[in-house]
Design a protein around this motif. Structure first.
Motif, PDB file in Angstrom:
ATOM      1  N   LEU A 105       5.351   7.584 -50.688  1.00  0.00           N
ATOM      2  CA  LEU A 105       4.068   7.563 -51.393  1.00  0.00           C
ATOM      3  C   LEU A 105       3.125   6.588 -50.689  1.00  0.00           C
ATOM      4  CD1 LEU A 105       3.581   7.367 -55.240  1.00  0.00           C
ATOM      5  CD2 LEU A 105       2.300   5.850 -53.732  1.00  0.00           C
ATOM      6  N   ARG A 106       1.921   7.049 -50.394  1.00  0.00           N
ATOM      7  CA  ARG A 106       0.867   6.165 -49.873  1.00  0.00           C
ATOM      8  C   ARG A 106      -0.263   6.113 -50.888  1.00  0.00           C
ATOM      9  NH1 ARG A 106      -4.037   6.049 -46.909  1.00  0.00           N
ATOM     10  NH2 ARG A 106      -4.190   8.324 -46.863  1.00  0.00           N
ATOM     11  N   TYR A 107      -0.696   4.898 -51.204  1.00  0.00           N
ATOM     12  CA  TYR A 107      -1.764   4.721 -52.184  1.00  0.00           C
ATOM     13  C   TYR A 107      -2.896   3.922 -51.558  1.00  0.00           C
ATOM     14  CZ  TYR A 107       0.235   0.046 -52.658  1.00  0.00           C
ATOM     15  OH  TYR A 107       0.712  -1.211 -52.394  1.00  0.00           O
ATOM     16  N   ARG A 146       5.956  -1.937 -57.113  1.00  0.00           N
ATOM     17  CA  ARG A 146       7.114  -1.151 -57.541  1.00  0.00           C
ATOM     18  C   ARG A 146       6.933  -0.609 -58.959  1.00  0.00           C
ATOM     19  NH1 ARG A 146      11.124  -1.840 -60.814  1.00  0.00           N
ATOM     20  NH2 ARG A 146      10.610  -4.030 -61.175  1.00  0.00           N
ATOM     21  N   LEU A 163       1.728  12.006 -50.547  1.00  0.00           N
ATOM     22  CA  LEU A 163       3.066  12.000 -51.134  1.00  0.00           C
ATOM     23  C   LEU A 163       3.872  13.078 -50.429  1.00  0.00           C
ATOM     24  CD1 LEU A 163       4.690  10.695 -53.575  1.00  0.00           C
ATOM     25  CD2 LEU A 163       4.191  12.831 -54.788  1.00  0.00           C
ATOM     26  N   LEU A 177      12.422   6.237 -53.964  1.00  0.00           N
ATOM     27  CA  LEU A 177      10.982   6.107 -53.755  1.00  0.00           C
ATOM     28  C   LEU A 177      10.682   4.930 -52.840  1.00  0.00           C
ATOM     29  CD1 LEU A 177       7.980   6.761 -54.487  1.00  0.00           C
ATOM     30  CD2 LEU A 177       8.259   5.183 -56.426  1.00  0.00           C
ATOM     31  N   LYS A 178       9.845   5.179 -51.834  1.00  0.00           N
ATOM     32  CA  LYS A 178       9.312   4.109 -50.996  1.00  0.00           C
ATOM     33  C   LYS A 178       7.798   4.272 -50.945  1.00  0.00           C
ATOM     34  CE  LYS A 178      13.348   3.177 -48.110  1.00  0.00           C
ATOM     35  NZ  LYS A 178      13.546   1.804 -48.642  1.00  0.00           N
ATOM     36  N   SER A 179       7.078   3.161 -51.154  1.00  0.00           N
ATOM     37  CA  SER A 179       5.620   3.210 -51.269  1.00  0.00           C
ATOM     38  C   SER A 179       4.975   2.258 -50.263  1.00  0.00           C
ATOM     39  CB  SER A 179       5.185   2.810 -52.685  1.00  0.00           C
ATOM     40  OG  SER A 179       5.837   3.599 -53.654  1.00  0.00           O
ATOM     41  N   ARG A 180       3.784   2.651 -49.824  1.00  0.00           N
ATOM     42  CA  ARG A 180       3.009   1.823 -48.898  1.00  0.00           C
ATOM     43  C   ARG A 180       1.533   1.897 -49.259  1.00  0.00           C
ATOM     44  NH1 ARG A 180       5.452   0.588 -43.871  1.00  0.00           N
ATOM     45  NH2 ARG A 180       3.392   0.454 -42.946  1.00  0.00           N
ATOM     46  N   VAL A 225      -3.282   7.612 -55.591  1.00  0.00           N
ATOM     47  CA  VAL A 225      -2.289   8.168 -54.678  1.00  0.00           C
ATOM     48  C   VAL A 225      -3.007   9.015 -53.641  1.00  0.00           C
ATOM     49  CG1 VAL A 225      -0.263   9.657 -54.463  1.00  0.00           C
ATOM     50  CG2 VAL A 225      -0.512   8.164 -56.463  1.00  0.00           C
ATOM     51  N   THR A 277       4.011   2.114 -59.012  1.00  0.00           N
ATOM     52  CA  THR A 277       4.330   3.379 -58.351  1.00  0.00           C
ATOM     53  C   THR A 277       5.450   4.122 -59.075  1.00  0.00           C
ATOM     54  OG1 THR A 277       5.776   2.188 -56.794  1.00  0.00           O
ATOM     55  CG2 THR A 277       3.517   2.651 -56.083  1.00  0.00           C
TER      56      THR A 277
END
Length: 260
Positions: A100-102, A22, A112, A66-69, A109, A25
């Motif tokens: 967002l995918r990293y 968190r 996005l 924001l949501k990230s994976r 990254v 990102t």
């Protein structure tokens, strides 16, 4: 110039891996992301633990969550409480979603995208089963966002496979996605669902009968409607008038360029 490298050392003071992600990102977004609605060079972070949104644009006042994976962005995205989500859909405070995918290996990254808040309708929210009695929050009901059921019009790529999309193209796509902005929530749900069905038709020109093949799918999305084919005809007119599909002849239509 946008940097795709995230700094994961920023979150090392946290033991929880989710907290580390968190911090990294959110820091990357605050340093690199422009507003995809108005083109402002930065979006600003809200204070920590704000219940609705993570960022806002000081120029156009749009809010963002924001949501990230670290894995591929999938068809279904786990979210919070179902009742809270359904209330948010009716509210002007519902934020736009940034996905967002990293890379877990390089901390770069990779992808996005933006999903404008108007594309969140009841038909793309899946109610989960209540938590069992032997859990701490027994009876709590969460929800999933069915990303795969949102039309491509509403999934706007800013970075794809590690390559940033030109900002002018992103803003053009965002403005096109706002064509149904002033339509009521129930009407938008029908228009978006029919548009998604059209996207799934594997040809450039299509007939109304091709869309009728999705009657059962649309009936499952809108169980209170008992004349689905009439609703399909109505929505084809709506989409045609907005320039999202082209009329060719009686019962015959053509996809616009972005749908092909």
């Amino acid at each position: 110039m946008m940097s795709l490298q995230m700094d994961f050392s920023l979150g090392m003071r946290y033991r929880n891996p989710r907290q580390r992600v968190r911090v990294a990102t959110e820091s990357w977004v605050g340093d690199n992301l422009y507003c995809p609605f108005c083109g402002a060079t930065k979006i600003c972070p809200y204070e920590n633990n704000r219940p609705v949104a993570d960022f806002f644009c000081s120029s156009c006042q749009e809010d963002f969550e924001l949501k990230s994976r670290g894995t591929t962005l999938c068809h279904k995205l786990c979210d919070g409480a179902y009742d809270t989500m359904m209330e948010r859909l009716k509210s002007s405070q519902n934020p736009n979603l940034i996905l967002l995918r990293y890379s877990k290996e390089s901390f770069m990254v990779r992808d996005l995208c933006l999903i404008p808040k108007r594309f969140f309708t009841p038909s793309v929210i899946e109610k989960r089963e209540p938590l069992p009695d032997n859990t701490q929050r027994k009876g709590w009901i969460g929800c999933n966002i069915l990303i795969g059921d949102i039309p491509r019009l509403g999934v706007i790529e800013l970075i794809k496979n590690g390559v940033p999309i030109p900002i002018d193209f992103v803003i053009q796509r965002t403005r096109r996605a706002m064509l149904l902005n002033n339509v009521s929530l129930p009407a938008r749900g029908w228009a978006y669902d029919v548009l998604r069905c059209i996207e799934l038709i594997d040809k450039e020109s299509f007939s109304i009968d091709d869309v009728y093949l999705f009657t059962d799918f649309l009936a499952s999305k809108h169980p209170d409607n008992h004349n689905v084919q009439a609703k399909i005809r109505q929505q084809l007119q709506v989409l045609r008038n907005l320039g999202l599909i082209e009329f060719q002849a009686r019962g015959q239509y053509r996809k616009v360029k972005y749908l092909q």
